[in-house]
Motif scaffolding. Structure first.
Motif, PDB file in Angstrom:
ATOM      1  N   TYR A   1     -57.829  11.451   6.902  1.00  0.00           N
ATOM      2  CA  TYR A   1     -58.656  10.971   8.011  1.00  0.00           C
ATOM      3  C   TYR A   1     -59.995  10.504   7.459  1.00  0.00           C
ATOM      4  CZ  TYR A   1     -61.340  15.363   7.842  1.00  0.00           C
ATOM      5  OH  TYR A   1     -62.134  16.421   7.441  1.00  0.00           O
ATOM      6  N   GLN A   2     -60.707   9.741   8.276  1.00  0.00           N
ATOM      7  CA  GLN A   2     -62.030   9.249   7.891  1.00  0.00           C
ATOM      8  C   GLN A   2     -63.063   9.735   8.897  1.00  0.00           C
ATOM      9  OE1 GLN A   2     -60.951   4.985   7.432  1.00  0.00           O
ATOM     10  NE2 GLN A   2     -61.411   5.271   5.259  1.00  0.00           N
ATOM     11  N   PHE A   3     -64.227  10.131   8.361  1.00  0.00           N
ATOM     12  CA  PHE A   3     -65.285  10.687   9.191  1.00  0.00           C
ATOM     13  C   PHE A   3     -66.619  10.419   8.516  1.00  0.00           C
ATOM     14  CE2 PHE A   3     -68.032  14.338  10.380  1.00  0.00           C
ATOM     15  CZ  PHE A   3     -68.064  14.140  11.753  1.00  0.00           C
TER      16      PHE A   3
ATOM     17  N   LEU B   1     -49.900  21.049   9.581  1.00  0.00           N
ATOM     18  CA  LEU B   1     -49.234  19.786   9.875  1.00  0.00           C
ATOM     19  C   LEU B   1     -50.210  18.618   9.932  1.00  0.00           C
ATOM     20  CD1 LEU B   1     -47.008  21.145  12.758  1.00  0.00           C
ATOM     21  CD2 LEU B   1     -46.141  20.327  10.577  1.00  0.00           C
ATOM     22  N   GLU B   2     -51.343  18.835  10.570  1.00  0.00           N
ATOM     23  CA  GLU B   2     -52.305  17.763  10.757  1.00  0.00           C
ATOM     24  C   GLU B   2     -53.719  18.340  10.682  1.00  0.00           C
ATOM     25  OE1 GLU B   2     -51.515  15.705  14.395  1.00  0.00           O
ATOM     26  OE2 GLU B   2     -49.374  15.520  13.994  1.00  0.00           O
ATOM     27  N   ILE B   3     -54.651  17.520  10.226  1.00  0.00           N
ATOM     28  CA  ILE B   3     -56.057  17.922  10.195  1.00  0.00           C
ATOM     29  C   ILE B   3     -56.895  16.830  10.842  1.00  0.00           C
ATOM     30  CG2 ILE B   3     -55.965  19.455   8.195  1.00  0.00           C
ATOM     31  CD1 ILE B   3     -56.958  17.035   6.522  1.00  0.00           C
ATOM     32  N   PHE B   4     -57.990  17.237  11.443  1.00  0.00           N
ATOM     33  CA  PHE B   4     -58.912  16.310  12.076  1.00  0.00           C
ATOM     34  C   PHE B   4     -60.329  16.867  11.915  1.00  0.00           C
ATOM     35  CE2 PHE B   4     -55.024  16.704  14.644  1.00  0.00           C
ATOM     36  CZ  PHE B   4     -54.491  15.437  14.507  1.00  0.00           C
ATOM     37  N   GLU B   5     -61.296  16.012  12.209  1.00  0.00           N
ATOM     38  CA  GLU B   5     -62.684  16.455  12.212  1.00  0.00           C
ATOM     39  C   GLU B   5     -63.458  15.644  13.235  1.00  0.00           C
ATOM     40  OE1 GLU B   5     -66.453  17.093   9.121  1.00  0.00           O
ATOM     41  OE2 GLU B   5     -64.490  16.439   8.375  1.00  0.00           O
ATOM     42  N   THR B   6     -64.297  16.316  13.997  1.00  0.00           N
ATOM     43  CA  THR B   6     -65.204  15.665  14.938  1.00  0.00           C
ATOM     44  C   THR B   6     -66.615  16.143  14.595  1.00  0.00           C
ATOM     45  OG1 THR B   6     -65.219  17.397  16.637  1.00  0.00           O
ATOM     46  CG2 THR B   6     -63.389  15.827  16.691  1.00  0.00           C
ATOM     47  N   PRO B   7     -67.653  15.577  15.212  1.00  0.00           N
ATOM     48  CA  PRO B   7     -68.997  16.069  14.909  1.00  0.00           C
ATOM     49  C   PRO B   7     -69.163  17.565  15.148  1.00  0.00           C
ATOM     50  CG  PRO B   7     -69.138  13.981  16.044  1.00  0.00           C
ATOM     51  CD  PRO B   7     -67.686  14.380  16.068  1.00  0.00           C
TER      52      PRO B   7
ATOM     53  N   VAL C   1     -57.031  11.556  16.342  1.00  0.00           N
ATOM     54  CA  VAL C   1     -58.255  12.169  16.844  1.00  0.00           C
ATOM     55  C   VAL C   1     -59.452  11.388  16.315  1.00  0.00           C
ATOM     56  CG1 VAL C   1     -59.666  14.242  16.903  1.00  0.00           C
ATOM     57  CG2 VAL C   1     -57.183  14.438  17.000  1.00  0.00           C
ATOM     58  N   GLN C   2     -60.289  10.910  17.219  1.00  0.00           N
ATOM     59  CA  GLN C   2     -61.515  10.208  16.873  1.00  0.00           C
ATOM     60  C   GLN C   2     -62.699  11.134  17.150  1.00  0.00           C
ATOM     61  OE1 GLN C   2     -60.919   7.189  15.511  1.00  0.00           O
ATOM     62  NE2 GLN C   2     -58.743   7.491  15.947  1.00  0.00           N
ATOM     63  N   GLU C   3     -63.901  10.647  16.907  1.00  0.00           N
ATOM     64  CA  GLU C   3     -65.070  11.505  17.056  1.00  0.00           C
ATOM     65  C   GLU C   3     -65.262  11.972  18.490  1.00  0.00           C
ATOM     66  OE1 GLU C   3     -68.626  10.041  15.347  1.00  0.00           O
ATOM     67  OE2 GLU C   3     -67.751   9.679  13.382  1.00  0.00           O
ATOM     68  N   ASP C   4     -64.903  11.168  19.483  1.00  0.00           N
ATOM     69  CA  ASP C   4     -65.130  11.543  20.878  1.00  0.00           C
ATOM     70  C   ASP C   4     -63.890  11.435  21.745  1.00  0.00           C
ATOM     71  OD1 ASP C   4     -64.897   8.817  20.822  1.00  0.00           O
ATOM     72  OD2 ASP C   4     -66.520   8.443  22.250  1.00  0.00           O
ATOM     73  N   ARG C   5     -62.741  11.178  21.131  1.00  0.00           N
ATOM     74  CA  ARG C   5     -61.544  10.985  21.943  1.00  0.00           C
ATOM     75  C   ARG C   5     -60.275  11.276  21.145  1.00  0.00           C
ATOM     76  NH1 ARG C   5     -62.759   4.862  22.984  1.00  0.00           N
ATOM     77  NH2 ARG C   5     -64.822   5.770  22.703  1.00  0.00           N
ATOM     78  N   ILE C   6     -59.187  11.444  21.877  1.00  0.00           N
ATOM     79  CA  ILE C   6     -57.862  11.602  21.286  1.00  0.00           C
ATOM     80  C   ILE C   6     -56.997  10.466  21.802  1.00  0.00           C
ATOM     81  CG2 ILE C   6     -55.769  13.021  21.233  1.00  0.00           C
ATOM     82  CD1 ILE C   6     -57.488  15.479  21.481  1.00  0.00           C
ATOM     83  N   ILE C   7     -56.260   9.819  20.923  1.00  0.00           N
ATOM     84  CA  ILE C   7     -55.358   8.743  21.308  1.00  0.00           C
ATOM     85  C   ILE C   7     -53.929   9.226  21.079  1.00  0.00           C
ATOM     86  CG2 ILE C   7     -54.664   6.358  20.924  1.00  0.00           C
ATOM     87  CD1 ILE C   7     -57.473   5.859  19.814  1.00  0.00           C
ATOM     88  N   ALA C   8     -53.173   9.346  22.156  1.00  0.00           N
ATOM     89  CA  ALA C   8     -51.790   9.824  22.080  1.00  0.00           C
ATOM     90  C   ALA C   8     -50.834   8.655  22.270  1.00  0.00           C
ATOM     91  CB  ALA C   8     -51.538  10.887  23.146  1.00  0.00           C
TER      92      ALA C   8
END
Length: 268
Positions: A79-81, A156-162, A204-211
């Motif tokens: 992911y990119q952050f 399985l998956e990793i994400f990062e938000t602020p 997963v984005q910084e302010d939203r989730i896209i399914a």
């Protein structure tokens, strides 16, 4: 040879780039690392490739495995952050910053007594290697993860938000959503959201989730494996959508129309 297609933000096609890697790699995700370098994730034993657009060649490959890890490939673990690119290598708990093609530790997930030991991972790799039929390997993590099996858990998956570090973990024949508050250090663990949705098969984005409907949820249900039938596998729930949105989904033809996306915004 594979191709990467480039479009502008208005959806206009710009150009195609033929990628030469020496083997068929079935690229799954492409990340822009800089103006001239893209990062490619693959379903082969080469997990990451950094490719120069200008020179049209592989600059660097990383996390080479000597076996094909179908159930443990890190397709969703890049992911990119904040302008940086991060990856969780297969069967690891350490997130690395690979922006400069020299991995540096960014974050370490720790599950205490449920951490996987090196011996556990070595036994799993040995089991995969010894199988004669190349298609006779673990298709889904639950086949090798759980009580009495090879691993205690698998990310399985990793994400990062602020605000959060997020992991979707295979554990005890279910998915565990693990949220760690970066400021307080508080950790929250739950099987699924109150809305009866899971983070599986989403972006997963910084302010939203896209399914989106990847078809994987239907395949899991069709397997009929009793030990996993209880889990919530959908990234969207029509019951919480508006009537007009539900109509879009009900009228959607996956054979002739583009996939539909469902966007959730994080609450404050």
């Amino acid at each position: 040879m594979q191709r990467v297609l480039f479009y502008d933000l208005k959806g206009q096609h710009l150009f195609d780039l033929s990628i030469f890697t020496g083997q068929v790699m079935a690229f799954n995700k492409v990340f822009p690392v800089s103006d001239t370098v893209i990062l490619l994730t693959s379903i082969t034993n080469q997990q990451l490739l950094f490719y120069s657009i200008n020179e049209n060649r592989v600059l660097h490959s990383d996390f080479l495995m000597d076996v094909y890890l179908q159930a443990f490939k890190p397709l969703n673990n890049v992911y990119q952050f904040n302008g940086r690119t991060f990856v969780l290598p297969a069967m690891s708990q350490q997130i690395l910053d690979v922006t400069d093609m020299e991995p540096n530790q960014h974050f370490q997930w720790c599950f205490g007594r449920h951490n996987n030991s090196d011996d556990q991972k070595e036994k799993l790799l040995y089991e995969i290697k010894r199988r004669v039929n190349p298609f006779d390997f673990f298709r889904f993590p639950h086949e090798a993860v759980g009580a009495g099996k090879f691993l205690h858990q698998h990310i399985l998956e990793i994400f990062e938000t602020p605000r959060f570090m997020i992991a979707l973990v295979e554990f005890d024949y279910n998915w565990r959503h693990v949220f760690m508050d970066k400021q307080s250090g508080e950790i929250r663990v739950f099987n699924h959201f109150e809305e009866q949705v899971s983070l599986s098969f989403v972006s997963v984005q910084e302010d939203r989730i896209i399914a989106y409907d990847s078809g994987v949820a239907d395949r899991i249900r069709a397997m009929g494996v009793e030990e996993i039938q209880h889990r919530i596998v959908d990234g969207f729930n029509p019951a919480i959508l508006s009537e007009s949105d539900r109509q879009i989904i009900e009228n959607h033809d996956p054979m002739t129309q583009n996939p539909f996306l469902v966007v959730y915004r994080f609450r404050e």
